[in-house]
Motif scaffolding. Structure first.
Motif, PDB file in Angstrom:
ATOM      1  N   THR A  57       0.896  -1.008  -0.037  1.00  0.00           N
ATOM      2  CA  THR A  57       0.005  -0.029   0.081  1.00  0.00           C
ATOM      3  C   THR A  57       1.006   1.393  -0.017  1.00  0.00           C
ATOM      4  OG1 THR A  57       0.032   0.020   2.356  1.00  0.00           O
ATOM      5  CG2 THR A  57      -1.827  -1.207   1.118  1.00  0.00           C
ATOM      6  N   TYR A  58       2.117   1.162   0.159  1.00  0.00           N
ATOM      7  CA  TYR A  58       2.957   2.314   0.294  1.00  0.00           C
ATOM      8  C   TYR A  58       3.607   2.574  -1.283  1.00  0.00           C
ATOM      9  CZ  TYR A  58       2.705   1.954   5.353  1.00  0.00           C
ATOM     10  OH  TYR A  58       2.238   1.869   6.532  1.00  0.00           O
ATOM     11  N   LYS A  59       3.503   1.586  -2.029  1.00  0.00           N
ATOM     12  CA  LYS A  59       3.950   1.913  -3.550  1.00  0.00           C
ATOM     13  C   LYS A  59       2.673   2.405  -4.592  1.00  0.00           C
ATOM     14  CE  LYS A  59       7.794  -1.024  -3.939  1.00  0.00           C
ATOM     15  NZ  LYS A  59       8.895   0.085  -4.461  1.00  0.00           N
ATOM     16  N   GLN A  60       2.990   3.648  -4.860  1.00  0.00           N
ATOM     17  CA  GLN A  60       1.926   4.278  -5.557  1.00  0.00           C
ATOM     18  C   GLN A  60       1.566   3.511  -6.950  1.00  0.00           C
ATOM     19  OE1 GLN A  60      -0.041   6.832  -4.405  1.00  0.00           O
ATOM     20  NE2 GLN A  60       1.012   6.420  -2.990  1.00  0.00           N
ATOM     21  N   ASN A  61       2.551   2.931  -7.549  1.00  0.00           N
ATOM     22  CA  ASN A  61       2.134   2.029  -8.757  1.00  0.00           C
ATOM     23  C   ASN A  61       1.824   0.401  -8.689  1.00  0.00           C
ATOM     24  OD1 ASN A  61       4.639   1.615  -7.630  1.00  0.00           O
ATOM     25  ND2 ASN A  61       5.804   1.165  -9.830  1.00  0.00           N
ATOM     26  N   SER A  62       1.459   0.124  -7.231  1.00  0.00           N
ATOM     27  CA  SER A  62       1.211  -1.251  -6.906  1.00  0.00           C
ATOM     28  C   SER A  62      -0.210  -1.585  -7.362  1.00  0.00           C
ATOM     29  CB  SER A  62       1.522  -1.558  -5.519  1.00  0.00           C
ATOM     30  OG  SER A  62       0.480  -0.893  -4.683  1.00  0.00           O
ATOM     31  N   LYS A  63      -0.586  -2.710  -7.623  1.00  0.00           N
ATOM     32  CA  LYS A  63      -1.894  -3.244  -7.939  1.00  0.00           C
ATOM     33  C   LYS A  63      -2.836  -2.877  -6.891  1.00  0.00           C
ATOM     34  CE  LYS A  63      -1.519  -6.801 -11.505  1.00  0.00           C
ATOM     35  NZ  LYS A  63      -2.465  -6.161 -12.323  1.00  0.00           N
ATOM     36  N   ILE A  64      -2.420  -3.047  -5.662  1.00  0.00           N
ATOM     37  CA  ILE A  64      -3.457  -2.897  -4.441  1.00  0.00           C
ATOM     38  C   ILE A  64      -3.615  -1.517  -4.125  1.00  0.00           C
ATOM     39  CG2 ILE A  64      -1.731  -2.540  -2.770  1.00  0.00           C
ATOM     40  CD1 ILE A  64      -3.628  -4.285  -0.899  1.00  0.00           C
ATOM     41  N   THR A  65      -2.588  -0.465  -4.578  1.00  0.00           N
ATOM     42  CA  THR A  65      -2.981   0.905  -4.647  1.00  0.00           C
ATOM     43  C   THR A  65      -3.988   1.361  -5.697  1.00  0.00           C
ATOM     44  OG1 THR A  65      -0.817   1.411  -3.666  1.00  0.00           O
ATOM     45  CG2 THR A  65      -1.943   3.185  -4.817  1.00  0.00           C
ATOM     46  N   LEU A  66      -3.696   0.671  -7.149  1.00  0.00           N
ATOM     47  CA  LEU A  66      -4.752   1.078  -8.116  1.00  0.00           C
ATOM     48  C   LEU A  66      -6.215   0.513  -7.495  1.00  0.00           C
ATOM     49  CD1 LEU A  66      -5.580   1.519 -10.887  1.00  0.00           C
ATOM     50  CD2 LEU A  66      -4.731  -0.674 -11.217  1.00  0.00           C
ATOM     51  N   PHE A  67      -6.412  -0.734  -6.883  1.00  0.00           N
ATOM     52  CA  PHE A  67      -7.544  -1.093  -6.397  1.00  0.00           C
ATOM     53  C   PHE A  67      -7.974  -0.385  -5.441  1.00  0.00           C
ATOM     54  CE2 PHE A  67     -10.154  -4.006  -3.901  1.00  0.00           C
ATOM     55  CZ  PHE A  67     -11.021  -4.390  -4.477  1.00  0.00           C
ATOM     56  N   ASN A  68      -7.242   0.288  -4.710  1.00  0.00           N
ATOM     57  CA  ASN A  68      -7.936   0.957  -3.551  1.00  0.00           C
ATOM     58  C   ASN A  68      -8.458   2.341  -3.957  1.00  0.00           C
ATOM     59  OD1 ASN A  68      -7.659  -0.794  -1.707  1.00  0.00           O
ATOM     60  ND2 ASN A  68      -5.719  -0.276  -0.830  1.00  0.00           N
ATOM     61  N   SER A  69      -8.112   2.827  -5.200  1.00  0.00           N
ATOM     62  CA  SER A  69      -8.556   4.062  -5.883  1.00  0.00           C
ATOM     63  C   SER A  69      -9.961   4.069  -5.746  1.00  0.00           C
ATOM     64  CB  SER A  69      -8.036   4.539  -7.052  1.00  0.00           C
ATOM     65  OG  SER A  69      -8.621   5.497  -7.583  1.00  0.00           O
ATOM     66  N   PRO A  70     -10.885   4.985  -5.606  1.00  0.00           N
ATOM     67  CA  PRO A  70     -12.342   5.018  -5.409  1.00  0.00           C
ATOM     68  C   PRO A  70     -12.822   4.958  -6.967  1.00  0.00           C
ATOM     69  CG  PRO A  70     -11.729   6.847  -4.239  1.00  0.00           C
ATOM     70  CD  PRO A  70     -10.361   6.365  -4.484  1.00  0.00           C
ATOM     71  N   GLU A  71     -11.705   5.293  -7.946  1.00  0.00           N
ATOM     72  CA  GLU A  71     -12.213   5.186  -9.079  1.00  0.00           C
ATOM     73  C   GLU A  71     -12.168   3.900  -9.718  1.00  0.00           C
ATOM     74  OE1 GLU A  71     -10.029   7.464  -8.251  1.00  0.00           O
ATOM     75  OE2 GLU A  71     -11.349   9.209  -8.069  1.00  0.00           O
ATOM     76  N   THR A  72     -11.566   2.932  -9.023  1.00  0.00           N
ATOM     77  CA  THR A  72     -11.409   1.498  -9.512  1.00  0.00           C
ATOM     78  C   THR A  72     -12.558   0.588  -9.301  1.00  0.00           C
ATOM     79  OG1 THR A  72      -8.948   1.776  -9.741  1.00  0.00           O
ATOM     80  CG2 THR A  72      -9.802  -0.553  -9.748  1.00  0.00           C
TER      81      THR A  72
END
Length: 320
Positions: A57-72
């Motif tokens: 969750t600390y990497k902006q380009n990780s899959k989990i960060t992308l999933f956690n975006s409200p737009e996803t």
């Protein structure tokens, strides 16, 4: 209670190879016996980077960060995320909802995310966060992870470190290494034996100075520890620790000080040590005794005294 590796290595007839480094906000240590050096540091660091790009969750380009975006709304999971999320659903079911990877909004609200807090959250904020908590709000469709609400976010830290230990262990085994010990952030997995044929030994500190510490013998097992002395803060005279009850929205308050879990995989041990921390001693022992290949050692407090409890098969791993 601290889990430490003691006396792990006898005089080696085979060469001993050692690697140490930092990953996932902590340190790792890998030691193995083999005639030649078949796994090197760069291979370990490469494997760790792949896992971080999946679930950090600390990497902006990780899959989990992308999933956690409200737009996803959904994401195609890679193999690592699939393994961890599917296990998370299984543990969620076994624990009757105590293990829940959607608690991230509550974790952040209580100051265990990227920002600290200066006052306790208000009930209205907790109630609002609870609207986006619950693994019933997630679905797995093939390789896809799908949200039922856009504001859902997940945190896999309660299981991913143990999984990482398993991945590194599998990497060693793929290169024919049969005797090793892998440790990441205190999560440990061992296979085979020392060069004298004896199992690896892990020291466990007991809560009372009048009691002798004991030693676990691991042949092909993992061991992890969770405690309320980790990730804590004190505010308004109250000690708050990071185990959040996904049903109430509040940090768990009970008399459990720490739990040590022995399991076949580090992922299982890592996931369940969080579960046992949130249960009563009696309920934790009941669950551990019902789970296959799982043993626990619990330190709990009664008044000013610390006491301990063991699952039925725990002493099978204790060195006499």
């Amino acid at each position: 209670m601290i889990v430490v590796c003691i006396g792990c290595w006898a005089h080696a007839q085979q060469p001993k190879f050692v690697m140490n480094g930092r990953a996932q906000g902590t340190t790792y240590s890998i030691q193995y016996f083999h005639p030649t050096e078949v796994v090197v540091q760069t291979a370990i660091d490469s494997a760790l980077e792949v896992i971080d790009l999946s679930m950090s969750t600390y990497k902006q380009n990780s899959k989990i960060t992308l999933f956690n975006s409200p737009e996803t709304q959904s994401i195609a999971m890679d193999g690592h995320m699939q393994n961890v999320v599917r296990k998370a659903f299984a543990v969620h079911k076994k624990s009757k909802g105590l293990f829940d990877v959607t608690v991230k909004p509550l974790v952040d609200l209580w100051g265990f995310g990227p920002e600290q807090i200066k006052v306790f959250p208000q009930q209205v904020a907790i109630d609002s966060a609870l609207q986006n908590v619950g693994m019933d709000k997630l679905r797995i469709l093939g390789k896809k992870l799908v949200k039922k609400r856009h504001a859902i976010s997940i945190d896999l830290n309660g299981i991913a470190q143990g999984y990482t230990v398993d991945v590194l262990s599998d990497l060693l085994e793929q290169h024919g290494i049969e005797n090793y010990l892998v440790e990441l952030g205190g999560e440990i997995r061992a296979k085979g034996s020392k060069d004298d044929g004896q199992p690896f030994q892990i020291g466990i500190e007991r809560p009372d100075d009048t009691q002798a510490s004991f030693v676990l013998r691991l042949k092909d097992n993992a061991v992890t520890t969770s405690g309320n002395y980790r990730k804590t803060y004190t505010m308004d005279g109250k000690k708050i620790h990071h185990h959040i009850d996904p049903k109430t929205g509040y940090p768990v308050q009970n008399n459990i000080a720490s739990v040590t879990v022995i399991a076949k995989t580090a992922m299982d041990a890592d996931a369940y040590d969080n579960v046992f921390m949130a249960m009563s001693v009696a309920d934790g022992l009941k669950l551990a005794n019902a789970l296959k290949d799982t043993e626990i050692y619990v330190i709990y407090q009664e008044g000013e005294a610390f006491k301990e409890a063991f699952s039925k098969g725990f002493y099978n791993y204790v060195k006499n």
